[in-house]
Motif scaffolding. Structure first.
Motif, PDB file in Angstrom:
ATOM      1  N   PRO A   1       2.339   6.792   6.264  1.00  0.00           N
ATOM      2  CA  PRO A   1       1.295   6.299   7.173  1.00  0.00           C
ATOM      3  C   PRO A   1       0.095   7.235   7.202  1.00  0.00           C
ATOM      4  O   PRO A   1       0.234   8.457   7.095  1.00  0.00           O
ATOM      5  N   ILE A   2      -1.078   6.627   7.340  1.00  0.00           N
ATOM      6  CA  ILE A   2      -2.326   7.375   7.277  1.00  0.00           C
ATOM      7  C   ILE A   2      -2.999   7.338   8.645  1.00  0.00           C
ATOM      8  O   ILE A   2      -3.155   6.273   9.240  1.00  0.00           O
TER       9      ILE A   2
ATOM     10  N   ASN B   1      -2.297  12.993   4.609  1.00  0.00           N
ATOM     11  CA  ASN B   1      -3.286  12.889   5.692  1.00  0.00           C
ATOM     12  C   ASN B   1      -4.321  14.003   5.620  1.00  0.00           C
ATOM     13  O   ASN B   1      -5.480  13.786   5.969  1.00  0.00           O
TER      14      ASN B   1
ATOM     15  N   SER C   1       0.848  -1.191   0.000  1.00  0.00           N
ATOM     16  CA  SER C   1       0.000   0.000   0.000  1.00  0.00           C
ATOM     17  C   SER C   1       0.881   1.236   0.000  1.00  0.00           C
ATOM     18  O   SER C   1       2.043   1.195   0.442  1.00  0.00           O
TER      19      SER C   1
ATOM     20  N   LYS D   1       1.871  -2.535   6.747  1.00  0.00           N
ATOM     21  CA  LYS D   1       2.386  -2.420   5.388  1.00  0.00           C
ATOM     22  C   LYS D   1       3.839  -1.960   5.377  1.00  0.00           C
ATOM     23  O   LYS D   1       4.617  -2.357   4.497  1.00  0.00           O
ATOM     24  N   ALA D   2       4.217  -1.140   6.343  1.00  0.00           N
ATOM     25  CA  ALA D   2       5.626  -0.769   6.473  1.00  0.00           C
ATOM     26  C   ALA D   2       6.456  -2.005   6.807  1.00  0.00           C
ATOM     27  O   ALA D   2       7.560  -2.207   6.268  1.00  0.00           O
TER      28      ALA D   2
ATOM     29  N   VAL E   1       3.693  13.037   4.438  1.00  0.00           N
ATOM     30  CA  VAL E   1       2.782  12.519   5.463  1.00  0.00           C
ATOM     31  C   VAL E   1       1.685  13.537   5.766  1.00  0.00           C
ATOM     32  O   VAL E   1       0.497  13.197   5.829  1.00  0.00           O
TER      33      VAL E   1
ATOM     34  N   THR F   1      -0.277   6.731  -6.090  1.00  0.00           N
ATOM     35  CA  THR F   1       0.946   6.382  -5.366  1.00  0.00           C
ATOM     36  C   THR F   1       2.193   6.894  -6.091  1.00  0.00           C
ATOM     37  O   THR F   1       3.188   7.251  -5.448  1.00  0.00           O
TER      38      THR F   1
ATOM     39  N   TYR G   1      -2.837  -0.318  10.521  1.00  0.00           N
ATOM     40  CA  TYR G   1      -2.771  -0.935   9.193  1.00  0.00           C
ATOM     41  C   TYR G   1      -1.533  -0.428   8.454  1.00  0.00           C
ATOM     42  O   TYR G   1      -0.802  -1.208   7.824  1.00  0.00           O
ATOM     43  N   SER G   2      -1.290   0.873   8.527  1.00  0.00           N
ATOM     44  CA  SER G   2      -0.109   1.451   7.883  1.00  0.00           C
ATOM     45  C   SER G   2       1.161   0.795   8.396  1.00  0.00           C
ATOM     46  O   SER G   2       2.095   0.519   7.630  1.00  0.00           O
TER      47      SER G   2
ATOM     48  N   ALA H   1       0.532   3.328   2.041  1.00  0.00           N
ATOM     49  CA  ALA H   1       0.737   3.534   3.476  1.00  0.00           C
ATOM     50  C   ALA H   1       2.042   2.928   3.974  1.00  0.00           C
ATOM     51  O   ALA H   1       2.476   3.234   5.086  1.00  0.00           O
TER      52      ALA H   1
END
Length: 247
Positions: free
Chosen positions: A145-146, A244, A139, A156-157, A240, A225, A152-153, A141
């Protein structure tokens, strides 16, 4: 990486991005296996696609994973491409009462730990092929990060870091096994239902994946993206804040 005449396993293949990838690959003459927990959804999806087999399996359950691999090896002689697509997310604001620990634990189990286990168990059969691939659906994210999907972010990291190191390792030990990662923005799926922001159709992610496979493009950034990643490279903190505020 060739995109025809492969046997492909897609987790979370009954809907959304997984189903779109299954459809795109099935149309190119590949043998498709879709797996997930919802039998009715899997069978309905498989009925719309050529040469597609549904197998009910919970990838967070170790016994289910072992049985899935046993069936794949027995019925198909292994696979050429693994697409780790299954995922889950909780949308919420971090607070003293949010139970972030409980939510993060579930997200990590599906989005990260289960991928490591399934990938590791399939490495032997993938390594036997003349050419094979692992595809991890990540993602935007992973980079940016969101706020309302904070944990969730984080998953994915973690997946991005694992994917990078797996790629480096296999380049040295098994160069015929390639590792791809896809970074969609928000995509119109069941998981994002209710969000009132611009979203990419799942078919666009599938199209970009097939193009990336054919070109050996190991990091595939789709839709918004692409621009956000360039923004991130120039100023991570600004990216970021910008993403956001837009989300």
């Amino acid at each position: 990486m060739k995109t025809t005449d492969n046997t492909v396993l897609i987790t979370g293949g009954g809907s959304g991005i997984g189903l779109a990838i299954a459809s795109a690959l099935a149309q190119k003459g590949n043998r498709i296996i879709i797996t997930g927990r919802n039998e009715a959804k899997l069978k309905a999806a498989a009925a719309t696609l050529p040469n597609t087999t549904p197998i009910v399996s919970d990838i967070t359950n170790a016994d289910d994973v072992d049985q899935l691999i046993k069936q794949i090896n027995a019925d198909f002689g292994g696979i050429d491409i693994l697409v780790n697509n299954a995922g889950t997310a909780f949308a919420y604001q971090l607070s003293a009462t949010a139970d972030a620990y409980g939510k993060a634990k579930q997200e990590m189990e599906v989005n990260y730990f289960s991928i490591i286990r399934l990938t590791e168990k399939l490495l032997p059969t993938l390594a036997e092929k003349e050419e094979s691939a692992i595809v991890n659906i990540s993602s935007v994210a992973a980079f940016v990060p969101i706020q309302f999907i904070a944990t969730y972010s984080a998953t994915k990291a973690a997946l991005h870091a694992y994917t990078q190191t797996l790629r480096l390792t296999l380049e040295q030990t098994t160069p015929t096994l390639k590792v791809f990662e896809v970074f969609p923005p928000f995509v119109a799926t069941e998981m994002t239902k209710g969000l009132t922001i611009p979203m990419l159709p799942p078919s666009a992610v599938a199209d970009d994946l097939l193009a990336g496979l054919a070109q050996d493009q190991f990091e595939i950034k789709t839709g918004a993206t692409k621009d956000m990643y360039q923004h991130y490279l120039s100023s991570p903190e600004a990216a970021v804040r910008t993403y956001n505020s837009a989300a």
